[in-house]
Design a protein around this motif. Structure first.
Motif, PDB file in Angstrom:
ATOM      1  N   ARG A 204      57.328  60.564  36.733  1.00 54.35           N
ATOM      2  CA  ARG A 204      56.142  60.221  35.947  1.00 54.35           C
ATOM      3  C   ARG A 204      56.538  59.135  34.970  1.00 54.35           C
ATOM      4  N   GLN A 214      49.557  56.457  25.842  1.00 59.64           N
ATOM      5  CA  GLN A 214      48.295  56.002  26.424  1.00 59.64           C
ATOM      6  C   GLN A 214      47.996  56.759  27.713  1.00 59.64           C
ATOM      7  N   GLN A 215      49.037  56.957  28.518  1.00 58.21           N
ATOM      8  CA  GLN A 215      48.861  57.668  29.790  1.00 58.21           C
ATOM      9  C   GLN A 215      50.218  58.184  30.233  1.00 58.21           C
ATOM     10  N   ASP A 217      51.576  59.786  33.755  1.00 58.57           N
ATOM     11  CA  ASP A 217      51.217  60.203  35.111  1.00 58.57           C
ATOM     12  C   ASP A 217      52.194  59.581  36.107  1.00 58.57           C
ATOM     13  N   THR A 222      49.055  55.661  37.614  1.00 56.21           N
ATOM     14  CA  THR A 222      48.908  54.714  36.506  1.00 56.21           C
ATOM     15  C   THR A 222      48.529  53.325  37.025  1.00 56.21           C
ATOM     16  N   LYS A 225      44.737  54.145  38.798  1.00 59.81           N
ATOM     17  CA  LYS A 225      43.718  54.666  37.886  1.00 59.81           C
ATOM     18  C   LYS A 225      44.164  54.557  36.441  1.00 59.81           C
ATOM     19  N   PRO A 226      44.410  53.352  35.970  1.00 60.70           N
ATOM     20  CA  PRO A 226      44.808  53.204  34.565  1.00 60.70           C
ATOM     21  C   PRO A 226      43.681  53.699  33.667  1.00 60.70           C
ATOM     22  N   VAL A 227      44.038  54.495  32.656  1.00 59.22           N
ATOM     23  CA  VAL A 227      42.973  55.090  31.830  1.00 59.22           C
ATOM     24  C   VAL A 227      42.313  54.064  30.921  1.00 59.22           C
ATOM     25  N   ASN A 228      43.037  53.008  30.596  1.00 60.48           N
ATOM     26  CA  ASN A 228      42.416  51.999  29.728  1.00 60.48           C
ATOM     27  C   ASN A 228      42.964  50.609  30.037  1.00 60.48           C
ATOM     28  N   VAL A 231      46.868  49.997  29.625  1.00 63.45           N
ATOM     29  CA  VAL A 231      47.699  50.476  30.742  1.00 63.45           C
ATOM     30  C   VAL A 231      47.497  49.570  31.954  1.00 63.45           C
ATOM     31  N   THR A 386      42.360  48.603  23.972  1.00 66.65           N
ATOM     32  CA  THR A 386      42.563  49.871  24.671  1.00 66.65           C
ATOM     33  C   THR A 386      41.224  50.428  25.167  1.00 66.65           C
ATOM     34  N   ASN A 389      38.700  52.885  30.750  1.00 68.02           N
ATOM     35  CA  ASN A 389      38.370  52.472  32.108  1.00 68.02           C
ATOM     36  C   ASN A 389      37.057  53.138  32.512  1.00 68.02           C
TER      37      ASN A 389
END
Ligand SMILES: Nc1ncnc2c1ncn2[C@@H]1O[C@H](COP(=O)(O)OP(=O)(O)OP(=O)(O)O)[C@@H](O)[C@H]1O
Ligand SMILES: [Mg+2]
Length: 401
Positions: A204, A214-215, A217, A222, A225-228, A231, A386, A389
């Motif tokens: 990870r 920030q994330q 995973d 990452t 599917k970057p969360v923002n 990332v 930031t 997503n």
């Protein structure tokens, strides 16, 4: 071997710098976790708190089942390898590796067995009688790792251990570290600012910015599917292209229109823009427009008429039409990379767009080209560094209206 738990860990340095801000991280037993992020984001501080080299301002650290907040470093049963792994110059490789065990009064035959075994794993058996100055950078690095292995710690902590090596050696040593982890399965926390190193090593990866996670995973999640936006821009090379613009409805279909939001205006007359309904926000038309793919429409519905950021990875732009939408760009530079090449492009409004495409002869610099966009792979973000997503929102179960 052990799990490592960080619970609401905060570090405020004297003088008030908040280097780490209430981070929670559960590192499983045998897991290889990589902390990655730009300079100053708090990676080393986090690692040093786990090692006990830095006091924790707030929160709890557990190694195994034991709270170690006030346990001195030498009693935490962890081994750390730094960027500047200082080997003792007057000692042979064998003695360098044995030294820590000798201090701990480990019996001589046990020391011998562990050093020989580590040397074998690291393929440095033939170097045991040499002094560090007679070794290459990569060999020295292996000795430093060997010194950590012989201690058979509950966890390894690495802080940019490869950054003193040249590019090629970094790649081979990184593969060795991965193999080593497959073999020893020791819980590992590894710090780097290099996203590629993070992607290749980590079970990870934990992406940090300004002391905040920030994330956390798998490398693939990452990337896909970057969360923002942060990332999304940090993971992947060359970085994702971002375009500011507006979501709008044109003839009943949702589209993204590239443009500067300060230029936005509300349509008041049919004649202004016949396809856009009166009362809707629109932009003066010199940006590109692409349709929002079906699967994203539900989650973007509330954003029509609003500023959003479109993200397209360089590898999702192509010179060949696979049935996608295209945008017109000017080709500025071609950078051949062997099998692939990077194209440096500009749109009317965006001077720095990068595409990574298959090597292709006969492209003319300064000409206009059509780049096809893989619409299945695009992302939309809230504005801001930031910004979340928006493309991921649809994956959550719909809340009752
Ligand atoms: N001893 C210290 N006293 C005060 N501030 C510090 C100290 N050590 C680090 N900092 C600050 O804490 C923040 C985080 O530093 P840290 O060394 O953890 O970053 P990093 O992510 O490891 O960066 P790099 O990639 O450059 O090594 C930075 O703003 C840094 O200036
Ligand atoms: Mg650091």
């Amino acid at each position: 071997m052990a799990q490592v738990l960080l619970e609401k860990i905060t570090k405020i340095y004297p003088g008030g710098v908040k280097a780490v801000d209430a981070i929670d991280l559960h590192i499983a037993d045998k897991e290889f976790i990589v902390l990655v992020g730009p300079s100053g984001c708090g990676k080393s501080t986090t690692l040093r708190m786990v090692a006990g080299l830095e006091e924790i301002t707030d929160g709890t650290i557990r190694i195994g089942d034991r709270v170690v907040n006030s346990v001195p470093p030498k009693d935490r049963n962890i081994a750390m390898v730094f960027q500047n792994y200082a080997l003792y110059p007057h000692m042979t490789v064998y003695k360098n590796m044995a030294f820590g065990l000798k201090l701990r009064k480990v019996p001589k035959n046990v020391i011998d067995q562990r050093v020989m075994e580590a040397a074998k794993i690291l393929a440095i058996e033939h170097l045991l009688d040499r002094k560090p100055k007679a070794l290459s950078g990569g060999q020295r690095q292996r000795v430093a790792v060997g010194r950590a292995i012989v201690r058979e710690p509950a966890a390894f902590l690495f802080d940019e251990p490869l950054s003193n090596l040249d590019a090629k050696l970094r790649v081979t040593t990184r593969a060795e570290l991965k193999r080593l982890h497959h073999r020893l399965k020791t819980t590992t926390i590894y710090v780097t600012h290099d996203q590629e190193e993070a992607m290749t090593l980590g079970d990870r990866i934990v992406i940090m910015k300004d002391g905040i996670i920030q994330q956390a995973d798998t490398p693939l999640v990452t990337y896909q599917k970057p969360v923002n936006r942060f990332v999304a821009g940090f993971i992947g090379m060359p970085p994702m292209n971002f375009f500011d613009g507006l979501l709008k409805m044109v003839n009943g279909a949702m589209v993204f229109e590239e443009g500067k939001l300060e230029d936005a205006k509300v349509v008041t007359k049919r004649a202004d823009e016949p396809q856009v309904a009166i009362g809707q926000v629109t932009l003066p038309g010199n940006g590109f427009t692409i349709p929002v793919p079906e699967q994203l429409r539900a989650c973007l519905g509330a954003k029509v008429g609003k500023h959003v950021v479109l993200g397209i990875r360089p590898e999702h732009l192509s010179l060949t039409d696979h049935g996608g939408e295209s945008i017109n760009v000017k080709l500025n530079v071609v950078e051949p990379l062997g099998n692939d090449m990077d194209l440096y492009l500009e749109t009317v409004l965006h001077p720095h767009v990068v595409a990574r495409v298959e090597a292709h002869a006969g492209l003319e610099v300064s000409s206009q080209v059509k780049m096809f966009v893989d619409l299945k792979k695009i992302h939309f973000f809230e504005p801001g560094e930031t910004g979340v997503n928006l493309s991921l929102v649809s994956e959550k179960p719909h809340a009752a209206a």
